[in-house]
Enzyme design. Structure first.
Site: not given
Length: 366
Positions: A82, A112
């Site tokens: 990410k 999350s």
């Protein structure tokens, strides 16, 4: 504003290359590992007991020849791929809006944990305030990692609808600019640099991939990887958990329509979201992604155990769903056997992240 279908037409390998040029100073070039033991396990037919209770019970098991190349994004900054998308999206935002405006308003997202940490890191590095909405059930290490980069965390429910409602509330108060976790042009291009780097590392040793498989949650990684390989011969596949309908992408492809809502508590906590609109445009194009498969919670756990014990590599459950497909899904294995023949396939498997804890691992296997 252009539609997702129109944006998808602009997603090209050249865009991924441009993203890589921009983010290289901020990310790690993660290693590619191999493992003869896992090659051997994958190339051995499954037992009758393993196939019992499945649609393949009583049938002759597949015997594909598989050689794995593991792209270890669990060793990326913040412990997941990410970081690539977050840095790229924020750098492009600053180019577009100007540094003064972005630093004044700040950025916001919901995640999350892995995109939360990634955007918090990118924002901290570039001097931008970050507001992060995280589900209350997020892994403690992901919460701690996000907070360590100075982001302001607000907790929410676990579904995407609950997360997005809290984001809207904070935006109304702060004016923060949304950088979505996956459904975003620049995020996709950033995540696609995983594939660019993997292909380059193998080319250095004279190797080429027959296929690559990635996890699918929101679909940013898979769409980015498919974008990079769209003008090449490497086949791209996706993998999801099946628990409580987490395989929304697989089911959507089967039905011919994107599934908009998902409510699941699969152990693959990074894969609990529905595929984004733009990502769906890429993944549903069979010229770019040739198939999506799903695996059970027990298969994910068994695969994670193999990686921990045989490779000595720490991964989170979400990271191993692609490998689990290669080990357990007979439809996929039969395809490798049929198309790979005696030569077999060289398969790139993206280990998407390693953000777990000793306590979480103990709970899974205790």
């Amino acid at each position: 504003m252009s539609t997702p279908a129109e944006q998808a037409q602009l997603l090209t390998a050249a865009r991924v290359q441009a993203a890589y040029t921009l983010i290289q100073p901020y990310i790690h070039k993660t290693p590619v590992l191999t493992n003869k033991t896992l090659n051997s396990i994958a190339s051995t037919p499954q037992t009758a007991d393993a196939l019992a209770g499945t649609p393949f019970a009583g049938q002759t098991p597949a015997q594909p020849r598989i050689r794995f190349h593991f792209k270890c994004e669990n060793l990326q900054r913040i412990g997941a791929f990410k970081a690539r998308g977050a840095f790229h999206a924020l750098l492009r935002l600053i180019e577009d809006r100007g540094e003064e405006e972005v630093q004044r308003r700040g950025v916001i997202t919901h995640s999350s944990g892995n995109h939360a940490q990634a955007l918090a890191l990118a924002a901290s590095t570039l001097g931008v305030p970050a507001y992060i909405v995280m589900p209350e059930i997020s892994t403690t290490s992901k919460i701690a990692g996000t907070r360590a980069y100075g982001a302001q965390i607000t907790f929410s429910g676990s579904t995407s609808v609950e997360r997005e409602a809290v984001v809207a509330e904070i935006q109304s108060k702060t004016g923060a600019i949304l950088i979505p976790p996956y459904d975003h042009f620049d995020i996709i291009c950033g995540q696609g640099t995983t594939a660019l780097e993997l292909a380059g590392q193998l080319a250095e040793i004279g190797e080429e991939l027959d296929a690559v498989i990635t996890p699918i949650g929101g679909g940013g990684l898979n769409a980015g990887v498919a974008t990079f390989f769209s003008d090449k011969t490497t086949k791209v596949f996706g993998a999801e958990p099946s628990f409580q309908g987490a395989d929304d992408c697989r089911r959507g492809l089967e039905a011919g329509q994107r599934i908009e809502k998902v409510s699941t508590l699969t152990i693959g906590d990074g894969l609990r979201t529905p595929v984004g609109l733009l990502n769906w445009e890429v993944i549903s194009d069979q010229k770019k992604v040739e198939g999506v498969y799903a695996v059970t919670e027990e298969q994910i756990k068994s695969t994670m155990k193999l990686v921990l014990e045989r490779m000595k590599v720490v991964v989170e459950p979400s990271a191993v769903v692609g490998l689990a497909v290669c080990l357990f899904d007979e439809d996929f294995r039969r395809r490798v056997e049929k198309e790979g023949g005696e030569e077999g396939w060289d398969i790139g498997v993206v280990f998407s992240g390693g953000n777990t804890t000793v306590e979480a691992i103990a709970k899974l296997f205790g």
